[in-house]
Structure formats: structure tokens, C-alpha cells
Design a protein around this motif. Structure first.
Motif, PDB file in Angstrom:
ATOM      1  N   ASP A  12     -12.813  77.501 138.297  1.00  0.00           N
ATOM      2  CA  ASP A  12     -13.642  77.344 138.960  1.00  0.00           C
ATOM      3  C   ASP A  12     -13.401  75.712 139.279  1.00  0.00           C
ATOM      4  OD1 ASP A  12     -15.824  77.011 140.350  1.00  0.00           O
ATOM      5  OD2 ASP A  12     -17.716  76.836 138.329  1.00  0.00           O
ATOM      6  N   SER A  40     -19.424  79.263 141.058  1.00  0.00           N
ATOM      7  CA  SER A  40     -19.467  78.867 139.885  1.00  0.00           C
ATOM      8  C   SER A  40     -21.029  80.208 139.070  1.00  0.00           C
ATOM      9  CB  SER A  40     -20.774  77.468 139.959  1.00  0.00           C
ATOM     10  OG  SER A  40     -19.537  76.731 140.371  1.00  0.00           O
ATOM     11  N   GLU A  73     -13.920  72.500 143.848  1.00  0.00           N
ATOM     12  CA  GLU A  73     -14.773  71.030 143.806  1.00  0.00           C
ATOM     13  C   GLU A  73     -14.760  69.901 144.101  1.00  0.00           C
ATOM     14  OE1 GLU A  73     -19.220  72.406 144.573  1.00  0.00           O
ATOM     15  OE2 GLU A  73     -18.539  74.057 145.014  1.00  0.00           O
TER      16      GLU A  73
END
Ligand code: GDP
Ligand code: MG
Length: 177
Positions: free
Chosen positions: A62, A21, A65
Motif C-alpha cells: 500500500d 489502506s 500514494e
């Protein structure tokens, strides 16, 4: 994924805490026209940047995750990315040891594509807590036939080079100069 009109999509991939990030944020802070209203997309950064005297729209995602292995989002990442940045932290050997598995998964998912992958050793500024040497990173990248770079997202060291490098990798694969 098709690369239309010079729009290149790049996925940040890697373990939690390695600096994905923060890297994405350095890209978001690069000079260049922001081509979208990003208010509701803090995990997606789109910039029009100049690389080797040619403009390109680079979209950095991003979102890795947010997905679980085997889940739909991971498959979405796999299909959307024109290139992948596999990030590990040079201060976290565990994040480094996960790299081969991740790369094999990417390649297995796109078996007919020579997808550009850059192995990114982040947090190069933390010399005293380093657990993975520059040579080890390079050697693994050589073994896996991908590019390698060390960055410090915190100090903005090599971050511009990283995003320019990924544009060049995509252009090479497209066979356009
Ligand atoms: P992510 O989980 O991969 O998205 O990692 P983050 O970007 O959230 O970073 C995790 C932590 O590492 C945060 O506290 C960041 O400030 C820190 N961090 C990220 N990149 C660097 C770096 O290059 N150097 C240093 N010293 N810290 C970093
Ligand atoms: Mg993150």
C-alpha cells in the motif's frame, strides 16, 4: 519482477480516499501465518494463505500514494508488482475516470508482460451515494481487458475473493495450474 518460490507481490493502486489502506487492512486481518515482523511496515502486509489447496505467500503493498507520477517510487511499484489492483470508489466518479490512464501507464511500463490487473470498485455498501454502476465498472474492465470485482472493505464483502482472485490471475500467467 520474478516470482520466486510462490511469493506473489500485489500493488494497490488508485486515487486517494478510495479505500486502498482499508482493503490492505482486511488482507492483514485474514487468517494465515504472518511471515514477517511487520512492526515497521504498516504499508506492507505479508501472509501465507491457501488458495485452491495450494499455499502461497502474498505480499500486499500500500505504497502507491507515497509516490508522485514520474517519480522513482512509482517506477519501483511498476517493477515490483506481479499484479496490480486498480481501486476506485463507486461513490467517486473522478476516481473511476482516472482508471484508464493508470492502466495504460502500467502497461506501457511493462510492455512485454501480460500483467494481471483487477479493477476494484470499492465501497459497494454505500448504495445511496453510488456514482458508478456495476455495469459501468464491468464494461470498462471489458474494454481494458482486465478483471473486475466490487468490494466493500468496510463490510469485508468480496475482499477474500479479491485476494484469492489475484493469486489465481498470477498463477494463470505463470502457466502453473
Ligand atoms: P485510501 O486513501 O485509498 O487508502 O483510502 P482509505 O482506506 O484511507 O479509506 C478512505 C475512507 O473511506 C476511510 O474513511 C475509510 O474508512 C472509508 N472506506 C474505505 N473502504 C470503504 C468501504 O468499503 N465502505 C465504506 N463505507 N467506507 C470505506
Ligand atoms: Mg491509504
Amino acid at each position: 519482477a520474478a516470482q520466486k518460490d510462490g511469493v506473489f507481490k500485489v500493488m494497490l493502486v488508485g486515487e486517494s480516499g478510495v479505500g486502498k489502506s482499508t482493503l490492505a487492512g482486511t488482507f492483514g486481518g485474514l487468517q494465515g501465518e504472518s511471515t514477517h515482523d511487520l512492526e515497521n511496515a504498516e504499508d506492507t502486509y505479508e501472509r501465507r494463505i491457501m488458495v485452491d489447496k495450494e499455499e502461497v505467500t502474498l505480499v500486499v503493498y500500500d505504497i502507491w500514494e507515497q509516490g508522485d507520477s514520474g517519480g522513482w517510487l512509482r517506477d519501483h511499484c511498476l517493477e515490483t508488482g506481479d499484479a496490480f489492483l486498480i481501486v476506485f470508489s463507486v461513490t467517486d466518479r473522478r476516481s473511476f475516470s482516472k482508471v484508464p490512464e493508470t492502466l495504460l501507464w502500467l502497461r506501457a511500463g511493462r510492455p512485454h508482460h501480460d500483467i494481471p490487473v483487477i479493477l476494484v470498485g470499492n465501497k459497494s455498501d454505500l448504495a445511496r451515494s453510488r456514482e458508478v454502476s456495476l455495469e459501468e465498472g464491468r464494461h470498462l474492465a471489458g474494454t481494458l481487458s482486465c478483471k473486475h470485482i466490487e468490494t466493500s472493505a468496510a463490510l469485508h464483502h468480496n475482499t477474500r475473493e479479491l485476494f484469492e482472485g489475484v493469486v489465481r490471475q498470477i498463477r494463470l500467467r505463470r502457466g502453473s495450474g
